[in-house]
Structure formats: structure tokens, C-alpha cells
Design an enzyme around this catalytic site. Structure first.
Site, PDB file in Angstrom:
ATOM      1  N   GLU A   1      64.045  -8.217 -47.435  1.00  0.00           N
ATOM      2  CA  GLU A   1      64.747  -7.267 -46.564  1.00  0.00           C
ATOM      3  C   GLU A   1      64.051  -7.006 -45.229  1.00  0.00           C
ATOM      4  O   GLU A   1      63.840  -5.855 -44.840  1.00  0.00           O
ATOM      5  CB  GLU A   1      64.928  -5.919 -47.283  1.00  0.00           C
ATOM      6  CG  GLU A   1      65.743  -6.033 -48.552  1.00  0.00           C
ATOM      7  CD  GLU A   1      66.080  -4.682 -49.169  1.00  0.00           C
ATOM      8  OE1 GLU A   1      65.461  -3.672 -48.790  1.00  0.00           O
ATOM      9  OE2 GLU A   1      66.971  -4.646 -50.014  1.00  0.00           O
TER      10      GLU A   1
ATOM     11  N   GLU B   1      69.027  -8.728 -55.484  1.00  0.00           N
ATOM     12  CA  GLU B   1      68.916  -7.348 -55.990  1.00  0.00           C
ATOM     13  C   GLU B   1      70.290  -6.713 -56.010  1.00  0.00           C
ATOM     14  O   GLU B   1      71.091  -6.914 -55.096  1.00  0.00           O
ATOM     15  CB  GLU B   1      68.041  -6.460 -55.086  1.00  0.00           C
ATOM     16  CG  GLU B   1      66.570  -6.676 -55.186  1.00  0.00           C
ATOM     17  CD  GLU B   1      65.785  -5.689 -54.312  1.00  0.00           C
ATOM     18  OE1 GLU B   1      66.283  -4.574 -54.044  1.00  0.00           O
ATOM     19  OE2 GLU B   1      64.687  -6.066 -53.874  1.00  0.00           O
TER      20      GLU B   1
END
Ligand code: NOJ
Length: 469
Positions: A165, A373
Site C-alpha cells: 500500500e 488483503e
């Protein structure tokens, strides 16, 4: 609701969030060690990851959970400063190498595929002291670290995620200062860090490509966080435009250069340039890539990894005062629908994930997609019988099945976040995403399956939601 044969079912964790052993066996400090030790109420109850789930000592307990679930893939991250205490290859901490070798070997012995993240927010403090991701010099050091990992573990690891991320990390760490180093540079730091992160990822991909791929035959990419951004009023042209702009600022900033053409989205460049001009900056606050850099960046990912949790409704909001900030640059405002149920910042919108997958397919040339995720939190006190939470997972799997079967999205792996309850950054241990409950009051840190873990195990066994006869 069956999934294609060979579909990957995983769960994910990250080093700082589970390992503990913050100074064990020669590990160097990372920025989260420093940040949490300073206190100052920036983390819930000033909690730290000093012990966390104690996975540094209790890996075998984690392996039991992984086997009980029947995971095909386990995604975890390497602690950079456990391997290289000062971040550079000048000194290698063999105990750190041994720890990860054992994890990788144990997984493979059990036919579980390791997916390894090189950098999940836990910058070595020694590198942060030299400017961290605001400094161009970090690109080279990261590349050295990546090469070290490929050469040490790449004979067995075939799925690499260079960074977790980076799109939100750049903003949280360097723009807003919620994450360490906790020095805000609103309107500039996020873009500067993003610029260096993109180049560092690309360099590491090239290193793999030219030095290791032929022999190791693995795949390298990076993972993006993306909220699905839905126009607040689907009939409003301005809301539709605003949501496209929002997606360009959130995902496109990283994904377009890497997957399409080496450069930022036009709308991002023009918004930031005109805003910067109004604010009296001599040039755009968004740095520019050189032509050579664009060539270096373009095409440096072997799969598309997304991490989805929730959805927001987007409206156009003019930045009349010329304020600094990401939302202000994008000229958007976001909200949620009152009918969505939520916990913490996660509002449950399973259809948002299907739309996101379709967007990725259509925008980025139908790539192979991994969901690295996805999950739902429970706030303290959690319930072991987390029926409602399981319902969120169940609906999500239905949407995934539609994405694969109806939208023909090339989704190959799904990873739940997270294997264990763990240190949820600024929220400490208050917000729990685990499939397994961890008692953080008990020194033995017992792991107990939530109902969601038991149900997820069935889905994995059946490769879908329907029970096999
Ligand atoms: C994404 C991050 O990668 C992970 O570290 C975090 O715990 C989850 N989101 C949940 O917020």
C-alpha cells in the site's frame, strides 16, 4: 458459487503487526519502534508492537492456524531491520535470515505457497534518519535490500510484493504525519514520497527481471489499497467525474505509471499543477518523471494486487480557498450511505469489491489480479462467535464469484486480512481483524479460532460456498 480449480485461498499478516521481538537477536529498530516508544497518545493507549502476537517466538503456533484453515497461500512480510539492522547490506543479521528461512521452509513442507512482502510500513530507523522515503537515496538502498532478499529467499519464494500500500503509506507517513516519522508535509510530502516509492519499486522489479527471473521464475508486483469510489448521485455528471478523479488520485497515481505508460494520470497532473500555481508555488507540487524514468517504470509488475475493505460515495467539492491537501487537490468530498453497516472505518459494501475488480480489469488491460488483503474488523470486546462478520465474508465471496464468472475478471488469489488479531497501527490492539483471536493480556498469546475461521476453512475445502456432496 464455485471457484475455478486451483484458486488460491490465503491469509495475510505483516511483520511489525505480529512478530514482537522488537530488539531480539540483533534486530535493528524500525520507525514504529521509535514512534510507539515515544508515547504521546498517537497510538491507542500508547500500545506498542514490542510483543504483539509474539510470532517471532510462536511461529509454530501460527503454522498450526494456517494448517487448520487449509490455506493454499500465506502472505507475510519481512522486517527489513531484522534482516539488515541499519537498512543496508553492510551488516546482515543471520538470526533474522534463519527466522524467515524456517517460515518459508515450514510453509513449503506443508504445501503452502509463501507470498512475501518486502516492505510493510516498517522502515529501518537508521534509513529514516537519513530522510526515509523523502530522500532519493533510499531508492538505491531499497534496491539493494530487494536484491538481498531475492538472492537469499528467491530459490523458494515465487510471489513477491515489493511494497504494501505505498499509495496510502506515502500520505499517512509523509503528508499527514499519522504514521512515523510523524512530521507532516501537507500537500508535498505524500507526492515526494510516492515519487521515490514508485521508482524504488521499478528498480527492484528490474533487478529481479535481469538478475533472478531466469533462474527463479517468480513474479514481482506491489499491492495497492483502494476504497471503491462510487458517485454519490449516479445521475450526476459532476459526481461521476469526481469519482473518476478520486480513483485517479487514489489508485491511478501508482497504477498508471507502473501498469500503463510510466507517467501519472493527466487529471492528477493538471489538478495539482493548477492548484500549486494558485497557491504561489514556482512549479507543481507533484514531481515529474524524466523520459528515461518513464521508460524504466512502465510495465514493472507481473500481477495486480489490490486490498479492498470498503466503499465511499464521492461528490465534487470545489477547492475555493486553494487549501492544501490530497482531497483538496482532487476537489472531492466523500461520505457513506446511512444504510451501510460499519465498524471503525470499514463500512460493509461487498459489491464495491466487484466494481473495483471490474475497474482494474477495464483500466489496466485485464491483468492477473490477486486480492492480497480483505477483511472486517471487530472492536474490543470481540465475539468469538462472529456471525455477522462471517456474513460479510460470505457476501464478499459471492461477489468474487460473480466477478470471475460474469465479469470474467482474472482473479487468481484471495487473501483474508488477517490470520491473527494484531497491532492495528494507530488503533493498537483495539481493532481486531484476525481469523484467530489473540489474547494480548496473556503472556502465552493463545490463538483461538473465531467462527469466521471455521467457516473460511470450509470455503477453502469446498473451493467455494457450496458444500461438496
Ligand atoms: C491494510 C494494511 O496493509 C494492514 O497493515 C492493516 O492492518 C489493514 N489494512 C487493516 O487496516
Amino acid at each position: 458459487m464455485a471457484f475455478p480449480a486451483g484458486f488460491g485461498w490465503g491469509a495475510a499478516t505483516a511483520a511489525y503487526q505480529i512478530e514482537g521481538g522488537w530488539d531480539a537477536d540483533g534486530k535493528g529498530p524500525c520507525v514504529w519502534d521509535t514512534f510507539t516508544h515515544q508515547g504521546g497518545d498517537r497510538v491507542f493507549k500508547n500500545q506498542t508492537g514490542d510483543v504483539a502476537c509474539n510470532s517471532y517466538t510462536l511461529w509454530e503456533e501460527d503454522l498450526k492456524c494456517i494448517k487448520q484453515l487449509g490455506l493454499t497461500h500465506y502472505r507475510f512480510s519481512l522486517s527489513w531491520s531484522r534482516l539488515l539492522p541499519d537498512g543496508t547490506t553492510g551488516f546482515i543479521n543471520q538470526k533474522g535470515v534463519d527466522y524467515y528461512n524456517k517460515i518459508i521452509d515450514d510453509l513449503l513442507k506443508n504445501k503452502i505457497i509463501p507470498m512475501v512482502t518486502l516492505f510493510h510500513f516498517d522502515m529501518p530507523q537508521a534509513l529514516e534518519d537519513k530522510g526515509g522515503w523523502l530522500s532519493e537515496a533510499t531508492i538505491d538502498v531499497f534496491d539493494q535490500y530487494a536484491r538481498f532478499c531475492f538472492s537469499t529467499f528467491g530459490d523458494r519464494v515465487k510471489h513477491w510484493i515489493t511494497m504494501n500500500e505505498p499509495n496510502v503509506f506515502a500520505i499517512l507517513a509523509y503528508d499527514l504525519g499519522f504514521f512515523p516519522p510523524a512530521v507532516p508535509h501537507v500537500g508535498t510530502g505524500g507526492y515526494q514520497a510516492a515519487h521515490n516509492l514508485i521508482k524504488a519499486h521499478a528498480r527492484a522489479w528490474h533487478s529481479y527481471n535481469s538478475l533472478f527471473r531466469k533462474e527463479q521464475k517468480g513474479l514481482v508486483s506491489l499491492s495497492f489499497f483502494t476504497v471503491w469510489l462510487e458517485p454519490a448521485d449516479p445521475n450526476s455528471a459532476s459526481d461521476k467525474q469526481a469519482s473518476e478523479r478520486a480513483l485517479a488520485f487514489e489508485l491511478g497515481v501508482f497504477a498508471k505509471p507502473i501498469f500503463i505508460d510510466g507517467d501519472y494520470p493527466e487529471v492528477v497532473k493538471s489538478q495539482i499543477a493548477s492548484m500549486s500555481k494558485r497557491q504561489g508555488y514556482p512549479s507543481s507540487r507533484l514531481p515529474e518523471f524524466t523520459e528515461e524514468e518513464k521508460k524504466m517504470i512502465k510495465g514493472t509488475a507481473d500481477f495486480f494486487a489490490v486490498q479492498y475493505y470498503t466503499t465511499r460515495l464521492i461528490k465534487h467539492k470545489e477547492n475555493k480557498e486553494g487549501e492544501l491537501g490530497l482531497l483538496q487537490d482532487a476537489e472531492i468530498d466523500y461520505s457513506t450511505d446511512p444504510s451501510w453497516k460499519g465498524e471503525n472505518w470499514v463500512f460493509v459494501v461487498p459489491w464495491g469489491l466487484r466494481k473495483l475488480l471490474k475497474h482494474v480489469k477495464d483500466t489496466y488491460n485485464n491483468p492477473v489480479i490477486y486480492i492480497t488483503e480483505n477483511g472486517f474488523p471487530q472492536c474490543d470486546p470481540p465475539s468469538i462467535d462472529d456471525t455477522q462478520r462471517w456474513e460479510c465474508f460470505r457476501q464478499t465471496f459471492q461477489e468474487l464469484s460473480k466477478a470471475i464468472q460474469i465479469d470474467k475478471v482474472n482473479l487468481q488469489i484471495y487473501c483474508a486480512w488477517s490470520l491473527l488479531d494484531n497491532f492495528e497501527w494507530n488503533d493498537g490492539y483495539r481493532v481486531r481483524f484476525g481469523l484467530y483471536h489473540v489474547d494480548f493480556e496473556d503472556p502465552a498469546r493463545p490463538r483461538v479460532p473465531y467462527k469466521s475461521a471455521k467457516e473460511y476453512a470450509k470455503v477453502i475445502r469446498n473451493n467455494g460456498l457450496e458444500e461438496k456432496p
